[in-house]
Design an enzyme around this catalytic site. Structure first.
Site, mmCIF file in Angstrom:
data_model
loop_
_atom_site.group_PDB
_atom_site.id
_atom_site.type_symbol
_atom_site.label_atom_id
_atom_site.label_comp_id
_atom_site.label_asym_id
_atom_site.label_seq_id
_atom_site.Cartn_x
_atom_site.Cartn_y
_atom_site.Cartn_z
ATOM 1 N N ARG A 1 66.303 -5.450 72.386
ATOM 2 C CA ARG A 1 65.348 -6.338 71.716
ATOM 3 C C ARG A 1 65.160 -7.654 72.473
ATOM 4 N NH1 ARG A 1 64.755 -6.690 65.137
ATOM 5 N NH2 ARG A 1 63.045 -8.156 65.142
ATOM 6 N N GLU B 1 69.207 -6.994 67.388
ATOM 7 C CA GLU B 1 69.064 -7.825 68.586
ATOM 8 C C GLU B 1 70.368 -7.987 69.351
ATOM 9 O OE1 GLU B 1 66.098 -10.867 68.130
ATOM 10 O OE2 GLU B 1 67.197 -12.155 69.504
ATOM 11 N N ARG C 1 69.656 -11.294 45.347
ATOM 12 C CA ARG C 1 70.326 -10.618 46.482
ATOM 13 C C ARG C 1 69.465 -9.518 47.106
ATOM 14 N NH1 ARG C 1 74.428 -11.157 42.899
ATOM 15 N NH2 ARG C 1 75.933 -12.782 43.425
ATOM 16 N N LYS D 1 56.412 -2.829 69.874
ATOM 17 C CA LYS D 1 57.415 -3.659 69.175
ATOM 18 C C LYS D 1 58.275 -2.784 68.265
ATOM 19 C CE LYS D 1 59.021 -7.577 66.951
ATOM 20 N NZ LYS D 1 58.861 -8.910 66.432
ATOM 21 N N HIS E 1 59.299 -16.213 76.844
ATOM 22 C CA HIS E 1 59.655 -17.142 75.765
ATOM 23 C C HIS E 1 60.739 -18.153 76.152
ATOM 24 C CE1 HIS E 1 57.110 -14.635 73.352
ATOM 25 N NE2 HIS E 1 57.341 -15.339 72.269
ATOM 26 N N HIS F 1 59.200 -21.455 75.258
ATOM 27 C CA HIS F 1 59.704 -22.302 74.162
ATOM 28 C C HIS F 1 59.932 -23.733 74.629
ATOM 29 C CE1 HIS F 1 61.158 -18.832 71.424
ATOM 30 N NE2 HIS F 1 60.041 -19.364 70.957
ATOM 31 N N GLU G 1 50.943 -12.341 72.883
ATOM 32 C CA GLU G 1 52.020 -11.389 72.546
ATOM 33 C C GLU G 1 51.571 -9.955 72.875
ATOM 34 O OE1 GLU G 1 54.837 -12.771 71.749
ATOM 35 O OE2 GLU G 1 54.266 -14.702 70.877
ATOM 36 N N HIS H 1 51.859 -21.906 70.298
ATOM 37 C CA HIS H 1 52.859 -20.930 70.750
ATOM 38 C C HIS H 1 52.289 -19.967 71.803
ATOM 39 C CE1 HIS H 1 56.387 -18.410 70.543
ATOM 40 N NE2 HIS H 1 55.616 -17.357 70.324
ATOM 41 N N ASN I 1 61.918 -11.354 74.572
ATOM 42 C CA ASN I 1 61.905 -12.771 74.950
ATOM 43 C C ASN I 1 61.122 -13.032 76.227
ATOM 44 O OD1 ASN I 1 63.422 -13.653 72.809
ATOM 45 N ND2 ASN I 1 65.370 -13.330 73.862
ATOM 46 N N LYS J 1 62.926 -9.459 61.089
ATOM 47 C CA LYS J 1 63.475 -10.812 61.204
ATOM 48 C C LYS J 1 62.632 -11.707 60.321
ATOM 49 C CE LYS J 1 63.967 -11.819 65.832
ATOM 50 N NZ LYS J 1 64.360 -12.791 66.860
#
Ligand code: NAD
Ligand code: ZN
Length: 342
Positions: free
Chosen positions: A228, A224, A108, A214, A235, A239, A172, A249, A232, A130
């Site tokens: 945040r 998010e 956990r 960032k 993206h 994507h 990025e 990417h 994107n 993330k």
């Protein structure tokens, strides 16, 4: 060396830019440490790892897999790792995502940190908490928000990073500058040659700036729910391009940034000459700006991928250079623009 604090509600997370892999021990504070890395990174840097058990995964996206997670958990159990164990991921975004996920779920949750070794990991993947693995072809579909204790960005390790991976990460870096740092954008324009030549001072400068952007955005919106989403930028279209072309990417994001710049001009919030500067900067870093994929195929992938919110799609647009706004764009309008440019 620069220490950036990510300001979070429940815990501290620090990004240390310019620190050296050799000093990792200092951050472990005598705790029982377990290392996760990939084969490429281990081959080049394994000898410099501190004295800890090491789990080596295959390089690449296929290691972000629940089977690999289970194997690592078995390995930790066999070695008697308890709740006080510490896990360090040493590698690119794949290793960081995998390590963060394992550390979040093993018993956990145990504490963990990263030595980020790719440009993409140093400015993006390792920062923000993330993490996730893939399932049945869906990327990052299983994961958590759990923050690393530290992220060491040893820019000297970027020297061994293959060129195409370096350029991938630059997409990025450029994205972060476009989101909220005009100064960094102008710096990238002026110093593209020494940055591409991986001059140490330049790498430290751009990684520091980019990581700070960032970290700042994550600190304002850890889970998010608002700001945040600015990350994107490039993206949404990117994507969809990645899906239908299998381009890397970073190249897909570059095409997404170019698309967003053109759409922002149409919306009257970005000047034509600003758009030209953005396209030139991407090209200076060997990133593509002209979409070779069939726009209607990309558009179909985009619509399929996105939750539709009342017939519109939320798009991050450029409000000048160094500032963005998130706006709903009507699906029909987007289609017209994607297919006909108007
Ligand atoms: P990667 O981890 O696969 O690394 C790219 C390649 O470079 C690999 O072959 C790796 O072995 C090699 N490599 C890494 N560091 C090296 C070094 N110093 N010298 C030589 N070779 C080195 O890929 P990546 O581009 O770093 O990361 C991509 C992953 O990051 C994706 O899975 C993506 O989903 C994830 N990501 C996560 C977040 C997040 O917020 N969690 C954000 C962006 C991307
Ligand atoms: Zn990205």
């Amino acid at each position: 060396m620069e220490k950036i604090q990510v300001k979070l509600k429940n815990r501290q997370s620090a990004v240390i830019v310019g620190e050296c892999l050799n000093n990792l021990d200092k951050y472990l504070n005598g705790r029982k440490n377990f290392i996760i890395t990939d084969k490429n990174v281990n081959e080049i840097y394994g000898e410099r790892f501190p004295d800890s058990p090491v789990y080596i995964v295959e390089p690449g996206e296929k290691s972000k897999d629940l089977g690999v997670v289970a194997d690592i958990c078995r390995w930790l159990l066999d070695l008697g790792a308890d709740r006080h164990a510490f896990i360090t991921g040493i590698g690119g975004g794949v290793v960081c995502d995998l390590t963060g996920f394992v550390a979040a779920v093993y018993l956990r949750g145990v504490n963990f940190g990263f030595v980020a070794t790719s440009l993409l990991a140093q400015v993006d993947a390792a920062i923000g908490g993330k993490n996730g693995v893939n399932l049945d072809g869906y990327k990052n579909i299983i994961g958590t928000f759990t923050q690393p204790e530290f992220v060491i960005c040893d820019v000297d390790m970027l020297i061994s990073l293959p060129e195409k991976e370096y350029v991938n990460g630059m997409a990025e870096v450029i994205k972060h500058a476009l989101i909220n740092d005009y100064g960094q954008f102008a710096h990238l324009e002026e110093f593209s040659i020494p940055i591409l030549a991986k001059e140490r001072n330049e790498m430290e400068f751009i990684v520091g700036h980019s990581a700070r952007i960032k970290a700042g955005i994550v600190g304002n919106d850890e889970l998010e729910q608002g700001e945040r989403r600015k990350l994107n930028l490039g993206h949404t279209w990117g994507h969809a391009v990645e899906k239908v072309t299998s381009l890397p990417h970073g190249e897909s994001v570059s095409l997404g940034l170019a698309f967003s710049a053109r759409l922002s001009v149409k919306k009257g919030i970005l000047k034509e000459e600003e758009k030209e500067r953005i396209l030139k900067l991407l090209a200076d870093f060997d990133l593509p700006v002209i979409n070779e994929a069939d726009p209607s195929t990309v558009f179909d992938a985009l619509v399929k991928d996105k939750k539709r919110e009342g017939g519109s799609i939320h798009f991050v647009l450029m409000n000048g250079i160094g500032n963005v706004v998130i706006e709903p764009i009507d699906i029909e309008e987007l289609k017209n623009f994607a297919l006909n440019g108007n």
